[in-house]
Design an enzyme around this catalytic site. Structure first.
Site, short mmCIF file in Angstrom:
data_model
loop_
_atom_site.label_atom_id
_atom_site.label_comp_id
_atom_site.label_asym_id
_atom_site.label_seq_id
_atom_site.Cartn_x
_atom_site.Cartn_y
_atom_site.Cartn_z
CE1 TYR A 1 -3.83 2.27 0.17
CE2 TYR A 1 -2.50 3.46 1.77
CZ TYR A 1 -3.59 3.40 0.92
OH TYR A 1 -4.43 4.48 0.80
CG ASN B 1 -5.72 7.40 6.56
OD1 ASN B 1 -5.99 6.20 6.71
ND2 ASN B 1 -6.37 8.17 5.71
CD GLN C 1 8.68 12.48 10.27
OE1 GLN C 1 7.84 11.59 10.33
NE2 GLN C 1 9.48 12.61 9.22
CG HIS D 1 4.67 12.70 6.94
ND1 HIS D 1 4.65 12.12 5.71
CD2 HIS D 1 5.95 12.56 7.40
CE1 HIS D 1 5.84 11.65 5.41
NE2 HIS D 1 6.65 11.91 6.42
CD GLU E 1 7.09 6.50 11.52
OE1 GLU E 1 6.96 6.04 10.37
OE2 GLU E 1 6.52 7.55 11.90
CG HIS E 2 10.95 8.62 12.00
ND1 HIS E 2 9.64 8.95 11.71
CD2 HIS E 2 11.39 7.88 10.95
CE1 HIS E 2 9.30 8.45 10.54
NE2 HIS E 2 10.34 7.79 10.06
CG ASP F 1 10.98 9.98 5.50
OD1 ASP F 1 10.76 8.93 6.12
OD2 ASP F 1 10.40 11.06 5.75
CG HIS G 1 2.42 -36.06 21.20
ND1 HIS G 1 1.07 -35.92 21.07
CD2 HIS G 1 2.99 -34.93 20.68
CE1 HIS G 1 0.81 -34.75 20.51
NE2 HIS G 1 1.96 -34.13 20.26
#
Length: 436
Positions: A132, A217, A264, A267, A331-332, A365, A424
Site C-alpha cells: 500500500y 492514515n 514530520q 505529513h 517511529e523515528h 525517508d 505422542h
C-alpha cells in the site's frame, strides 16, 4: 503572537497522569470513532466486491473508475511525465536501499543437534504480497521503493500494489515509475481501507494477498489490523500516522531540530512531533525557529494542525530523556547530541535512529538505504521496520535416522508422558522398537 506549539512541559513537574497524557498520540483519541466505519467498509468490499470498490472510490476519491488496474498506456504516460532528475534520484535510492537490505538478508542453516538428528531452517518467499502506497495529501513514490525493493530481493512470486487515484482517474506518475523500478507491474488505483480490504479478501479485479505492507492514515492502519485479526491476511506492522521524537542537548542546532520536527508535522494533521531536551535555551530557540520556518512551508496548515498535538519537554538530564523515549517508542528517533553514538545502548525501542546534527530523518525517508516503513503508535516496543525477512517465511526442517531417534527418543517419551499425550509417546516408542 501565540506560539504554534503551546505544549511546553517540564516533565518533573507533571504527575503520572499528566506524563501519560503528554505521551498520548492524537490517533488514540479517534480510534474508537474509526473502528466501526472501517469495519463497514471492509464488509462492503467482502459482500459486493468491485461494485463496492467503485462506489467507495467515487465517494472518497471523487472519481468513477471502470477499471482499477493500471494498464500499459498509463505506465508509458507515467514514464514520459516524470522528470529525468526525479528518475535518476529514484534509481540512486533504489541502489542504496538494495545494498542495505541485501546485506541483512537471512540465510538458511543446518545443525546436527545430536548424532543422527539434523535440524534446519529454510527460507522461502511469501507467495503473493500486497503493498500500500499512500497518496492522500501527497503521493509517496519513496514508499513504493521501500516496499518494492525488499519484496524483489525476497523473491515473492507476485507483488500487488495499491495507491489512491487522482481526480483525473490516473495514478501518480512518480509512484508508477517507482513501482516499475523495483519490478512491480501490477498496480491498482485504490486507496484507504477499501484497498486493504480488496487485497486481503480479493475481488474479481484484485487478487487476495497473503500479507499486506505499507503505512497509511488511521483508517488504513485500522483496516490492516482488522483483516489481520480476522485471519484474512497477515500484516507487516501497525504503521499509521508519522511521528518523530528528537532528543537534543544544548549544543544542538535549533534550525536543524526545528526543520526535523516540521518535516514530520507536514505529513498529516494526525502526525506527532516531540522534542525532549535538558536545555531551556535550546527549547526556546527551537520554538522560535519553528515559527520562522513554518511560514515558508507549502503544507503550513497541515503542519500547524500536527503541531497543535505536539510537545516540547524539558528534563533535568539526558538520561531521563531516554527513559521517556523508550516509554514512547517512537517511529523515528533523532539524537541531536554531541556524542550520539555513546547513547545507543540507552535505546530500547525505536523504529529507526538518526545520529548527530547532519543526519536528518528525511535521509532515511528517501535515500540513505534504510527502510522508512516503520512501526508507529508505540509498536516499536515489539515490531521492527520492514526488511527482506518481512517478505519471507522461515520453515524449520528436521530429519532423524534410526540411530538418531534411538539416541533422543527417551527424552521425547518422558516429556510426552509428563504431558499426558500418549499418542505422542507412542509415535516415538514404535520407532524405537518398543510398545508405548
Amino acid at each position: 503572537m501565540n506560539p504554534t506549539i503551546n505544549n511546553t512541559l517540564d516533565w518533573n513537574r507533571l504527575d503520572p497522569a499528566a506524563q501519560a497524557q503528554a505521551l498520548t498520540r492524537p490517533v488514540q483519541t479517534v480510534a474508537a470513532q474509526t473502528r466501526d466505519a472501517v469495519a463497514q467498509l471492509i464488509q462492503d468490499v467482502r459482500d459486493h466486491g468491485d461494485a463496492a470498490l467503485r462506489a467507495i472510490t467515487a465517494r472518497f476519491d471523487g472519481v468513477s473508475l471502470d477499471s482499477f488496474e493500471v494498464g500499459a498506456a498509463e505506465f508509458q504516460a507515467a514514464q514520459a511525465a516524470v522528470a529525468p532528475e526525479l528518475r535518476e534520484a529514484m534509481q540512486q535510492a533504489v541502489a542504496r536501499i538494495e545494498r542495505f537490505h541485501r546485506a541483512g538478508m537471512s540465510a538458511g542453516y543446518a545443525v546436527e543437534t545430536a548424532p543422527g538428528v539434523v535440524c534446519e531452517k529454510i527460507v522461502r518467499p511469501i507467495g503473493r504480497v500486497g503493498l500500500y502506497v499512500p497518496a492522500g495529501s501527497a503521493p509517496l513514490p519513496s514508499t513504493a521503493l521501500m516496499l518494492g525493493v525488499p519484496a524483489g530481493l525476497a523473491g515473492c512470486r507476485e507483488v500487488v500494489l495499491c495507491t489512491p487515484p487522482r481526480k483525473d482517474g490516473t495514478a501518480d506518475p512518480a509512484v508508477l515509475v517507482a513501482a516499475q523500478l523495483t519490478g512491480v507491474t501490477r498496480v491498482f488505483k485504490l486507496g484507504g481501507a477499501q484497498a486493504i480490504a480488496a487485497m486481503a479478501y480479493g475481488t474479481d479485479s484484485v487478487p487476495s494477498c497473503d500479507k499486506l505492507f505499507g503505512p497509511g492514515n488511521s483508517f488504513v492502519t485500522e483496516a490492516k489490523q482488522q483483516v489481520a485479526q480476522a485471519g484474512a491476511a497477515a500484516i507487516d506492522m501497525p504503521a499509521g500516522p508519522s511521528e518523530v521524537l528528537v532528543i537534543a542537548d544544548a549544543g544542538a542546532q535549533p534550525a536543524f531540530v526545528a526543520a526535523d520536527l516540521l518535516s514530520q508535522a507536514e505529513h498529516g494533521p494526525d502526525s506527532q512531533v516531540l522534542l525532549v531536551s535538558d536545555s531551556d535555551t535550546l527549547i526556546d530557540a527551537v520554538q522560535a525557529e519553528i515559527e520562522q520556518q513554518l511560514t515558508a512551508l507549502s503544507r503550513v496548515d497541515i503542519a500547524r494542525q500536527a503541531l497543535s498535538q505536539s510537545r516540547l519537554i524539558k528534563v533535568d538530564a539526558l538520561e531521563q530523556a531516554f527513559v521517556i523515549s523508550n516509554r514512547y517508542a517512537p517511529e523515528h528517533l533523532i539524537l541531536a547530541l554531541r556524542e550520539p553514538r555513546d547513547w545507543l545502548e540507552q535505546i530500547e525501542a525505536a523504529g529507526s535512529v538518526f545520529l548527530g546534527d547532519y543526519t536528518p530523518e528525511a535521509l532515511g525517508d528517501y535515500c540513505s538505504g534504510t527502510n522508512h516503513v516503520l512501526p508507529t503508535s508505540g509498536a516499536a516496543r515489539a515490531y521492527s521496520g520492514v526488511s527482506v525477512s518481512s517478505f519471507q517465511n522461515f520453515v524449520s526442517v528436521q530429519a532423524a535416522t534410526r540411530e538418531g531417534i534411538a539416541g533422543i527418543g527417551d527424552c521425547a517419551l518422558i516429556l510426552a508422558r509428563a504431558e499426558g499425550l500418549d499418542a505422542h509417546a507412542n509415535a516415538v516408542a514404535l520407532r524405537m522398537g518398543a510398545g508405548a
